[in-house]
Design an enzyme around this catalytic site. Structure first.
Site, PDB file in Angstrom:
ATOM      1  N   PRO A   9      31.426  36.827  59.183  1.00  0.00           N
ATOM      2  CA  PRO A   9      32.163  38.032  59.559  1.00  0.00           C
ATOM      3  C   PRO A   9      32.321  39.051  58.446  1.00  0.00           C
ATOM      4  O   PRO A   9      32.564  38.695  57.294  1.00  0.00           O
ATOM      5  CB  PRO A   9      33.542  37.490  59.979  1.00  0.00           C
ATOM      6  CG  PRO A   9      33.604  36.101  59.472  1.00  0.00           C
ATOM      7  CD  PRO A   9      32.208  35.606  59.400  1.00  0.00           C
ATOM      8  N   ASN A  10      32.144  40.303  58.844  1.00  0.00           N
ATOM      9  CA  ASN A  10      32.352  41.481  57.994  1.00  0.00           C
ATOM     10  C   ASN A  10      31.265  41.708  56.947  1.00  0.00           C
ATOM     11  O   ASN A  10      31.293  42.710  56.242  1.00  0.00           O
ATOM     12  CB  ASN A  10      33.741  41.443  57.317  1.00  0.00           C
ATOM     13  CG  ASN A  10      34.853  41.433  58.354  1.00  0.00           C
ATOM     14  OD1 ASN A  10      34.869  42.284  59.236  1.00  0.00           O
ATOM     15  ND2 ASN A  10      35.743  40.466  58.281  1.00  0.00           N
ATOM     16  N   ARG A  17      32.811  48.226  53.255  1.00  0.00           N
ATOM     17  CA  ARG A  17      34.041  47.457  53.023  1.00  0.00           C
ATOM     18  C   ARG A  17      34.289  47.264  51.517  1.00  0.00           C
ATOM     19  O   ARG A  17      33.392  46.855  50.771  1.00  0.00           O
ATOM     20  CB  ARG A  17      33.977  46.100  53.737  1.00  0.00           C
ATOM     21  CG  ARG A  17      33.129  45.064  53.030  1.00  0.00           C
ATOM     22  CD  ARG A  17      33.049  43.736  53.744  1.00  0.00           C
ATOM     23  NE  ARG A  17      34.233  42.930  53.649  1.00  0.00           N
ATOM     24  CZ  ARG A  17      34.204  41.587  53.639  1.00  0.00           C
ATOM     25  NH1 ARG A  17      33.048  40.930  53.720  1.00  0.00           N
ATOM     26  NH2 ARG A  17      35.315  40.914  53.582  1.00  0.00           N
ATOM     27  N   TYR A  22      32.760  44.424  46.688  1.00  0.00           N
ATOM     28  CA  TYR A  22      31.446  43.989  47.165  1.00  0.00           C
ATOM     29  C   TYR A  22      30.304  44.940  46.814  1.00  0.00           C
ATOM     30  O   TYR A  22      29.144  44.652  47.113  1.00  0.00           O
ATOM     31  CB  TYR A  22      31.496  43.789  48.685  1.00  0.00           C
ATOM     32  CG  TYR A  22      32.518  42.748  49.102  1.00  0.00           C
ATOM     33  CD1 TYR A  22      32.321  41.406  48.803  1.00  0.00           C
ATOM     34  CD2 TYR A  22      33.688  43.106  49.772  1.00  0.00           C
ATOM     35  CE1 TYR A  22      33.261  40.442  49.157  1.00  0.00           C
ATOM     36  CE2 TYR A  22      34.633  42.163  50.139  1.00  0.00           C
ATOM     37  CZ  TYR A  22      34.410  40.828  49.828  1.00  0.00           C
ATOM     38  OH  TYR A  22      35.338  39.885  50.179  1.00  0.00           O
ATOM     39  N   ASN A  73      26.852  32.259  53.783  1.00  0.00           N
ATOM     40  CA  ASN A  73      28.056  32.949  53.319  1.00  0.00           C
ATOM     41  C   ASN A  73      28.896  33.122  54.576  1.00  0.00           C
ATOM     42  O   ASN A  73      28.659  34.020  55.380  1.00  0.00           O
ATOM     43  CB  ASN A  73      27.722  34.304  52.698  1.00  0.00           C
ATOM     44  CG  ASN A  73      28.969  35.018  52.192  1.00  0.00           C
ATOM     45  OD1 ASN A  73      30.092  34.619  52.494  1.00  0.00           O
ATOM     46  ND2 ASN A  73      28.772  36.086  51.441  1.00  0.00           N
ATOM     47  N   ALA A  76      35.191  34.949  55.618  1.00  0.00           N
ATOM     48  CA  ALA A  76      36.543  34.376  55.653  1.00  0.00           C
ATOM     49  C   ALA A  76      36.584  33.008  56.345  1.00  0.00           C
ATOM     50  O   ALA A  76      37.479  32.205  56.071  1.00  0.00           O
ATOM     51  CB  ALA A  76      37.494  35.347  56.351  1.00  0.00           C
ATOM     52  N   HIS A  79      37.211  29.671  54.459  1.00  0.00           N
ATOM     53  CA  HIS A  79      38.506  29.163  54.015  1.00  0.00           C
ATOM     54  C   HIS A  79      39.277  28.409  55.088  1.00  0.00           C
ATOM     55  O   HIS A  79      40.338  27.872  54.810  1.00  0.00           O
ATOM     56  CB  HIS A  79      39.342  30.334  53.478  1.00  0.00           C
ATOM     57  CG  HIS A  79      38.556  31.232  52.567  1.00  0.00           C
ATOM     58  ND1 HIS A  79      37.979  30.774  51.407  1.00  0.00           N
ATOM     59  CD2 HIS A  79      38.193  32.549  52.661  1.00  0.00           C
ATOM     60  CE1 HIS A  79      37.329  31.774  50.815  1.00  0.00           C
ATOM     61  NE2 HIS A  79      37.437  32.856  51.560  1.00  0.00           N
ATOM     62  N   ASP A  86      31.703  21.084  60.049  1.00  0.00           N
ATOM     63  CA  ASP A  86      31.215  19.969  60.882  1.00  0.00           C
ATOM     64  C   ASP A  86      29.796  20.237  61.380  1.00  0.00           C
ATOM     65  O   ASP A  86      28.973  19.326  61.429  1.00  0.00           O
ATOM     66  CB  ASP A  86      32.147  19.761  62.087  1.00  0.00           C
ATOM     67  CG  ASP A  86      33.428  19.024  61.718  1.00  0.00           C
ATOM     68  OD1 ASP A  86      33.496  18.457  60.613  1.00  0.00           O
ATOM     69  OD2 ASP A  86      34.361  19.022  62.547  1.00  0.00           O
ATOM     70  N   GLU A  97      26.110  27.142  49.749  1.00  0.00           N
ATOM     71  CA  GLU A  97      27.140  28.151  50.012  1.00  0.00           C
ATOM     72  C   GLU A  97      27.003  29.271  48.985  1.00  0.00           C
ATOM     73  O   GLU A  97      26.867  29.005  47.791  1.00  0.00           O
ATOM     74  CB  GLU A  97      28.513  27.474  49.865  1.00  0.00           C
ATOM     75  CG  GLU A  97      29.675  28.408  49.908  1.00  0.00           C
ATOM     76  CD  GLU A  97      30.998  27.708  49.536  1.00  0.00           C
ATOM     77  OE1 GLU A  97      30.990  26.776  48.704  1.00  0.00           O
ATOM     78  OE2 GLU A  97      32.020  28.107  50.086  1.00  0.00           O
ATOM     79  N   HIS A  99      28.729  33.138  47.825  1.00  0.00           N
ATOM     80  CA  HIS A  99      29.710  34.220  47.974  1.00  0.00           C
ATOM     81  C   HIS A  99      29.377  35.322  46.986  1.00  0.00           C
ATOM     82  O   HIS A  99      29.095  35.035  45.813  1.00  0.00           O
ATOM     83  CB  HIS A  99      31.137  33.724  47.724  1.00  0.00           C
ATOM     84  CG  HIS A  99      31.561  32.702  48.726  1.00  0.00           C
ATOM     85  ND1 HIS A  99      31.887  33.040  50.016  1.00  0.00           N
ATOM     86  CD2 HIS A  99      31.641  31.362  48.647  1.00  0.00           C
ATOM     87  CE1 HIS A  99      32.184  31.943  50.685  1.00  0.00           C
ATOM     88  NE2 HIS A  99      32.026  30.904  49.883  1.00  0.00           N
ATOM     89  N   SER A 101      31.440  37.616  45.851  1.00  0.00           N
ATOM     90  CA  SER A 101      32.529  37.687  44.866  1.00  0.00           C
ATOM     91  C   SER A 101      32.862  36.274  44.383  1.00  0.00           C
ATOM     92  O   SER A 101      32.448  35.285  44.997  1.00  0.00           O
ATOM     93  CB  SER A 101      33.764  38.329  45.515  1.00  0.00           C
ATOM     94  OG  SER A 101      34.250  37.504  46.563  1.00  0.00           O
ATOM     95  N   ARG A 106      40.053  35.197  42.887  1.00  0.00           N
ATOM     96  CA  ARG A 106      40.732  36.115  43.803  1.00  0.00           C
ATOM     97  C   ARG A 106      42.020  35.479  44.355  1.00  0.00           C
ATOM     98  O   ARG A 106      42.548  34.559  43.745  1.00  0.00           O
ATOM     99  CB  ARG A 106      39.748  36.516  44.920  1.00  0.00           C
ATOM    100  CG  ARG A 106      38.528  37.270  44.363  1.00  0.00           C
ATOM    101  CD  ARG A 106      37.597  37.734  45.465  1.00  0.00           C
ATOM    102  NE  ARG A 106      38.252  38.671  46.368  1.00  0.00           N
ATOM    103  CZ  ARG A 106      37.742  39.049  47.545  1.00  0.00           C
ATOM    104  NH1 ARG A 106      36.560  38.577  47.938  1.00  0.00           N
ATOM    105  NH2 ARG A 106      38.392  39.901  48.317  1.00  0.00           N
ATOM    106  N   ARG A 110      41.808  32.160  49.026  1.00  0.00           N
ATOM    107  CA  ARG A 110      40.337  32.096  48.999  1.00  0.00           C
ATOM    108  C   ARG A 110      39.823  30.955  48.125  1.00  0.00           C
ATOM    109  O   ARG A 110      38.623  30.742  48.009  1.00  0.00           O
ATOM    110  CB  ARG A 110      39.741  33.416  48.488  1.00  0.00           C
ATOM    111  CG  ARG A 110      40.018  34.606  49.386  1.00  0.00           C
ATOM    112  CD  ARG A 110      39.298  35.852  48.915  1.00  0.00           C
ATOM    113  NE  ARG A 110      39.943  37.048  49.399  1.00  0.00           N
ATOM    114  CZ  ARG A 110      39.712  37.604  50.606  1.00  0.00           C
ATOM    115  NH1 ARG A 110      38.809  37.101  51.409  1.00  0.00           N
ATOM    116  NH2 ARG A 110      40.363  38.688  50.979  1.00  0.00           N
TER     117      ARG A 110
HETATM  118  C1  DQA Z   1      33.050  36.451  50.702  1.00  0.00           C
HETATM  119  C2  DQA Z   1      34.425  35.994  50.182  1.00  0.00           C
HETATM  120  C3  DQA Z   1      35.379  35.708  51.336  1.00  0.00           C
HETATM  121  O1  DQA Z   1      36.639  35.306  50.838  1.00  0.00           O
HETATM  122  C4  DQA Z   1      35.565  36.949  52.173  1.00  0.00           C
HETATM  123  O2  DQA Z   1      36.387  36.672  53.282  1.00  0.00           O
HETATM  124  C5  DQA Z   1      34.256  37.543  52.616  1.00  0.00           C
HETATM  125  C6  DQA Z   1      33.182  37.640  51.634  1.00  0.00           C
HETATM  126  C7  DQA Z   1      32.097  36.836  49.563  1.00  0.00           C
HETATM  127  O3  DQA Z   1      30.899  36.932  49.814  1.00  0.00           O
HETATM  128  O4  DQA Z   1      32.544  37.075  48.437  1.00  0.00           O
HETATM  129  O5  DQA Z   1      34.116  38.020  53.733  1.00  0.00           O
HETATM  130  O6  DQA Z   1      32.469  35.366  51.405  1.00  0.00           O
END
Ligand code: DQA
Length: 141
Positions: A9-10, A17, A22, A73, A76, A79, A86, A97, A99, A101, A106, A110
């Site tokens: 998401p996002n 954003r 980012y 990635n 959110a 978390h 699963d 995994e 990320h 950031s 942070r 997170r």
């Molecule tokens: C993220 C870090 C997450 O905490 C956040 O909710 C994101 C982006 C990152 O790529 O740094 O959406 O996964």
């Protein structure tokens, strides 16, 4: 070698954003970057993005016996989604995994990653380069 990159998401809002966190590069820039890196490594790459937990789970399940590696990635969902963790454990495909950031520098909410438990490696805080490192790691397995 076939690798699936899943962005949650996002991440489609990259460039818009919180650019102070980012950066200004967009999601399309990220996809282009990943395809360029995959080509250099001779990896057949599929990039997928969704804002929906169930769609991410479906995609992971669909990857069973089709992909040799997953880079995720989960945004959110990282978390709090036991369901995505699963799903990754179910298909037993080496997963990494990523990320953009550094989640550990942070907000405290997170600092927990459920996804980490299902992954062979976590890469945080390296921006787009984290995806490159993940591709190289999978290639060298
Ligand atoms: C993220 C870090 C997450 O905490 C956040 O909710 C994101 C982006 C990152 O790529 O740094 O959406 O996964």
């Amino acid at each position: 070698m076939r690798v699936l990159i899943i962005n949650g998401p996002n991440l489609n809002m990259l460039g818009i954003r919180q650019p102070e966190v980012y950066g200004y590069d967009t999601y399309s820039d990220l996809v282009r970057y990943c395809h360029n890196q995959a080509e250099l490594l001779d990896i057949d790459l599929v990039c997928f993005q969704s804002n929906h937990e169930g769609e991410i789970i479906d995609k992971i399940q669909d990857a069973y016996k089709k992909f040799d590696g997953i880079i995720i990635n989960a945004g959110a969902y990282t978390h709090y989604s036991i369901a995505i963790m699963d799903a990754l454990k179910s298909v037993n495909i080496p997963s990494i995994e990523v990320h953009l950031s550094d989640i550990y520098q942070r907000e405290s909410y997170r600092h927990v990653s459920y996804i980490k438990e299902a992954c062979i490696k976590s890469i945080v805080g390296l921006g787009f380069e984290g995806y490159k490192l993940a591709l190289e790691t999978l290639k060298n397995l």
